[in-house]
Motif scaffolding. Structure first.
Motif, short mmCIF file in Angstrom:
data_model
loop_
_atom_site.label_atom_id
_atom_site.label_comp_id
_atom_site.label_asym_id
_atom_site.label_seq_id
_atom_site.Cartn_x
_atom_site.Cartn_y
_atom_site.Cartn_z
N PHE A 190 0.83 -1.21 0.00
CA PHE A 190 0.00 0.00 0.00
C PHE A 190 0.87 1.25 0.00
O PHE A 190 2.04 1.21 0.40
CB PHE A 190 -0.98 0.00 1.19
N THR A 208 0.14 8.64 3.92
CA THR A 208 -1.25 8.17 4.02
C THR A 208 -1.56 7.90 5.50
O THR A 208 -0.63 7.77 6.32
CB THR A 208 -1.42 6.84 3.26
N TYR A 209 -2.84 7.80 5.79
CA TYR A 209 -3.26 7.43 7.15
C TYR A 209 -2.57 6.12 7.57
O TYR A 209 -2.03 6.01 8.67
CB TYR A 209 -4.78 7.25 7.20
N ASN A 210 -2.58 5.13 6.63
CA ASN A 210 -2.05 3.79 6.93
C ASN A 210 -0.62 3.83 7.46
O ASN A 210 -0.23 3.00 8.27
CB ASN A 210 -2.06 2.94 5.65
N PHE A 246 -11.69 0.64 10.15
CA PHE A 246 -10.27 0.34 9.91
C PHE A 246 -9.93 -1.13 10.15
O PHE A 246 -8.79 -1.53 9.96
CB PHE A 246 -9.40 1.24 10.80
N SER A 282 -8.14 -3.31 7.59
CA SER A 282 -6.76 -2.93 7.26
C SER A 282 -5.77 -3.36 8.33
O SER A 282 -4.56 -3.20 8.14
CB SER A 282 -6.66 -1.40 7.13
N LYS A 295 -2.63 -5.34 7.41
CA LYS A 295 -1.61 -4.51 6.73
C LYS A 295 -0.77 -3.76 7.76
O LYS A 295 0.45 -3.65 7.64
CB LYS A 295 -2.29 -3.46 5.84
N PHE A 296 -1.47 -3.23 8.77
CA PHE A 296 -0.75 -2.47 9.79
C PHE A 296 0.20 -3.41 10.56
O PHE A 296 1.33 -3.05 10.87
CB PHE A 296 -1.70 -1.79 10.78
#
Ligand code: GLU
Length: 484
Positions: free
Chosen positions: A177, A187-189, A210, A213, A216-217
């Motif tokens: 991402f 990005t926020y991520n 969220f 996601s 991913k985090f």
């Protein structure tokens, strides 16, 4: 819980704060307060296209009104600042460069058209589109102008969520991402992971949107070699019909609009806390002190909680009834109907004492009390007699002369009264017997004449506060109107 909970509320300044959003802030605030830790306000202003001027002030005003004071934030000093993401770009850049150096991030040279066509191909092949399947072999060097992507290491995850319990996801949930956009903003991520780490946040408490996601985090935490904070996912607040997430588009109101309608902040706090949480008993109203003592993330329900404004009004009515009279007067100050300001304070205070039982928020004050300060309109009185709402009156189909008969009898009786509430009750109850009438007939007939309304407060109190001269005058005017 550890002694040092550090929680944060991390809104993006993209519009007003509504009840769903502020519930997240409240839960995070409660966890910080009960762990004798810190509550951080962090402004996530990295999406410049969606930013709306004035939102940050609005967010701060809303939190302040509710008493959700933050210990660290953009307007406060704190050792972990700055607390606005737009002021932390250098920090994200440094972390991004570390990832590049470690071979865990690469410049994305695809044009929008190329990306779209890859997506279309995936749809045609009925496969999920995963960017990681299209990683370039020789990506260009990152010059800060191309977007930078995280190079993920897809795998399965199992993790524990403080609200949702044990969760898991397969490698398909982990993809490459974007971490830094072509405008240089993160990005926020990416940004929230870095900030939560640097700000030593112990619990990330945020909305359900969220949740998908999180794998991913988790992958990013590993690549950055940082520990993951505790994660707590709050289920959505649902709209009144209970099916859809409450959103601004569906009429979710701005927090400050409740302030403007005269809701009490302590009522909104109690209401918000019980939107999806309870302490395991039937208790529905909580003071903020009780909340700090009793709130537990593990008792937040896993499914969405329905927003119901009628319940909010019920809660507010409860808090209004608990207010000492001086406080009640202070709160009511800005809500009196026209005409009330010039009137003596003692009279206003009696009116307030009378209506407080029915008041659900101060915005209702004018409607409930206007007739104490101004004679009701003739047309309104006539309309109410012609189309009464009380069931008994509807059935009786009274003509004007029937009303006049009752009003005259009332006038004669009240003319004898001292207008002390007890005397009024005694006389009007006697009159019921004499006339062989019923409270559901005689009382609304009198009520309409003196208040021009069907929903005035309790009758004897109303008459007593209005006073003898005024009541007799209004009865006479109503008789004259009906006899015209
Ligand atoms: N900036 C995100 C939002 O406003 C915050 C999510 C989070 O709390 O991490 O929705």
């Amino acid at each position: 819980m550890s002694q040092k909970a550090r929680t944060r509320f991390a809104p993006s300044p993209t519009g007003f704060l509504h009840v769903g959003g502020v519930r997240t802030a409240l839960f995070a605030w409660l966890v910080a307060r009960q762990g004798k830790g810190q509550f951080i306000l962090r402004i996530e202003d990295t999406d410049k296209a969606r930013e709306i001027a004035g939102s940050e002030k609005h967010i701060q005003d809303s939190l302040r009104w509710l008493g959700l004071q933050w210990d660290e934030g953009p307007d406060k000093s704190g050792s972990f600042g700055p607390y606005r993401q737009s002021e932390r770009l250098h920090i994200y850049k440094e972390w991004a460069e570390t990832l590049v150096a470690a071979g865990r991030a690469y410049a994305d040279h695809f044009t929008v058209e190329e990306l779209n066509s890859l997506r279309t191909q995936a749809v045609q092949q009925k496969k999920p589109f995963l960017f990681r399947n299209h990683r370039p072999n020789n990506p260009p060097a990152w010059d800060g102008k191309l977007p930078l992507r995280f190079k993920s290491n897809p795998k399965s995850y199992q993790w524990q969520d403080e609200v949702m319990g044990d969760l898991s996801a397969g490698p398909e949930s982990v993809d490459d991402f974007i971490i830094i956009k072509s405008d240089g903003y993160p990005t926020y991520n990416f940004a929230h992971v870095i900030d939560d780490y640097l700000m030593e946040v112990s619990h990330v408490i945020r909305s359900q949107e969220f949740l998908a996601s999180v794998p991913k985090f988790l992958n990013l935490y590993e690549a950055l070699e940082i520990n993951q904070p505790k994660l707590a996912t709050l289920p959505y607040v649902l709209g009144a019909e209970g099916r859809k997430k409450l959103s601004k588009r569906d009429g979710a109101k701005d927090v400050l609009s409740y302030k403007n309608q005269g809701f009490l902040p302590e009522a909104l706090v109690s209401f918000l806390a019980t939107l999806g949480w309870n302490d395991g008993t039937d208790q529905e109203i909580f003071s903020v002190y009780e909340l700090v003592e009793k709130f537990k993330l593990s008792k937040v329900q896993k499914s969405g909680a329905q927003f119901d404004e009628t319940r909010l009004k019920w809660v507010d009515g409860y808090f209004i009834r608990q207010l000492p009279i001086e406080e009640l007067e202070k709160q009511a100050q800005d809500f009196w109907p026209p005409g009330a300001q010039g009137v003596n304070g003692q009279y206003r205070s009696s009116v307030l004492g009378l209506v407080r039982q029915r008041l659900k928020c101060f915005a209702e004050l004018p409607e409930l009390t206007v007739f104490f300060f101004k004679e009701p309109e003739a047309q309104k009185i006539l309309d109410l007699y012609t189309h009464p709402q009380d069931k008994q009156l509807v059935k009786l189909k009274y003509q004007n002369q029937d009303y006049v008969k009752l009003l005259r009898a009332g006038l004669r009786e009240l003319d004898q009264s001292s207008f002390d509430e007890e005397d009024l009750a005694h006389r009007l109850n006697n009159l019921l017997e004499k006339l062989e009438s019923k409270p559901a007939i005689l009382f609304p007939v009198l009520r309409i004449a003196v208040s021009g309304s069907q929903i005035s407060p309790e009758l004897f109190g109303t008459l007593s506060v209005l006073g003898k001269a005024e009541v007799l005058d209004r009865l006479k005017s109503a008789i004259a109107l009906l006899e015209k």
